[in-house]
Design an enzyme around this catalytic site. Structure first.
Site, PDB file in Angstrom:
ATOM      1  N   PRO A 157      -2.411   0.564   1.821  1.00  0.00           N
ATOM      2  CG  PRO A 157      -4.654   0.822   1.471  1.00  0.00           C
ATOM      3  CD  PRO A 157      -3.692   0.039   2.230  1.00  0.00           C
ATOM      4  CE1 TYR A 158      -0.281   6.261   8.427  1.00  0.00           C
ATOM      5  CE2 TYR A 158       1.355   4.631   8.611  1.00  0.00           C
ATOM      6  CZ  TYR A 158       0.926   5.945   8.802  1.00  0.00           C
ATOM      7  OH  TYR A 158       1.557   6.523   9.802  1.00  0.00           O
TER       8      TYR A 158
END
Length: 254
Positions: A157-158
């Site tokens: 996600p990052y």
């Protein structure tokens, strides 16, 4: 000692209660800017503004969450009402999220990271650009990451969010170039901050590993990242827009 890189500029800094954002507020003030800082932790913002004023800088704070469009609008409106215009903005607020294999990542982690790192930058861009268009233009720097240029394991996600910041930067730069608004991004490597120190603390040996992959062999200080943002925000690079500048000790060259 005050320099003149940002003299006369009114600058908004998000995520300014710690790390790169706090360092940026100090560097921008040293470079002559009027600085308005925003974040969720009022006690830290008030202390930062007090320290800047003690050194002779013009500074103010607005408490807010970049995930909330109304909070961003309130911060930008404050800047314009108080100082007459918004010349520059450093969209720094962001989070790292958990280090977990993608197939084990939970919805709430994904949603929190994307909402902060992507929607937060989107909220900032639309309100900042509107204010800048009203006064003839300005300069914006978004804080992405080397994770917006390469892949890092167990941080899907990052990585996705920081790639999205790069996309937003390039899209906005293209759309508003002829209207006097420059939009660039920085892509910091590993930088000493609360987030990274916590990350290193929970993963023994990780800092040594990351440093070994960085040609300069070390972790950056927040001020080093802030200096790059200051230059991009200044009038020293008027023909530069839509770029993503790695500030990473050579990491992405590997």
């Amino acid at each position: 000692m005050t320099s003149d890189l940002l003299t006369g500029k009114v600058v908004l800094v998000t995520g300014a209660s710690s790390g790169i954002g706090e360092a940026a507020a100090r560097v921008f003030a040293q470079e002559g800017a009027t600085v308005v800082v925003t974040a969720r932790r009022e006690d830290r913002l008030a202390a930062l503004v007090g320290a800047l004023r003690d050194k002779g800088a013009e500074a103010a704070h607005v408490v807010g969450d970049v995930r909330v469009a109304e909070d961003v609008a309130r911060a930008v409106d404050f800047v314009v009402a108080e100082y007459g215009r918004l010349d520059a903005a450093f969209n720094n607020a962001g989070i790292g999220g958990d280090r977990t294999p993608l197939h084990l990542m939970t919805d709430d982690v994904y949603d929190t990271v994307m909402d902060t790192n992507v929607r937060g930058v989107f909220n900032c861009l639309r309100h900042e650009i509107a204010a800048m268009l009203a006064t003839g233009g300005g300069s914006i720097v978004n804080n992405s990451s080397v994770g917006g240029l390469v892949a890092i394991p167990t941080a899907a996600p990052y990585i996705a969010s920081k790639h999205a910041v790069v996309g937003l930067t390039r899209a906005a730069a293209d759309e508003y170039a002829k209207q006097g608004v420059r939009v660039n991004a920085i892509a910091p490597g590993t930088t000493r901050s609360e987030i990274t120190l916590d990350w290193f603390g929970r993963n023994p040996g990780l800092q040594d590993l990351v440093n070994s992959l960085t040609p300069q062999g070390r972790t950056a200080e927040p001020e080093e990242i802030a200096q790059a943002a200051a230059w991009l925000l200044s009038d020293r690079c008027p023909f530069l827009t839509g770029t993503v500048m790695p500030v990473d000790g050579g990491f992405v060259n590997q």
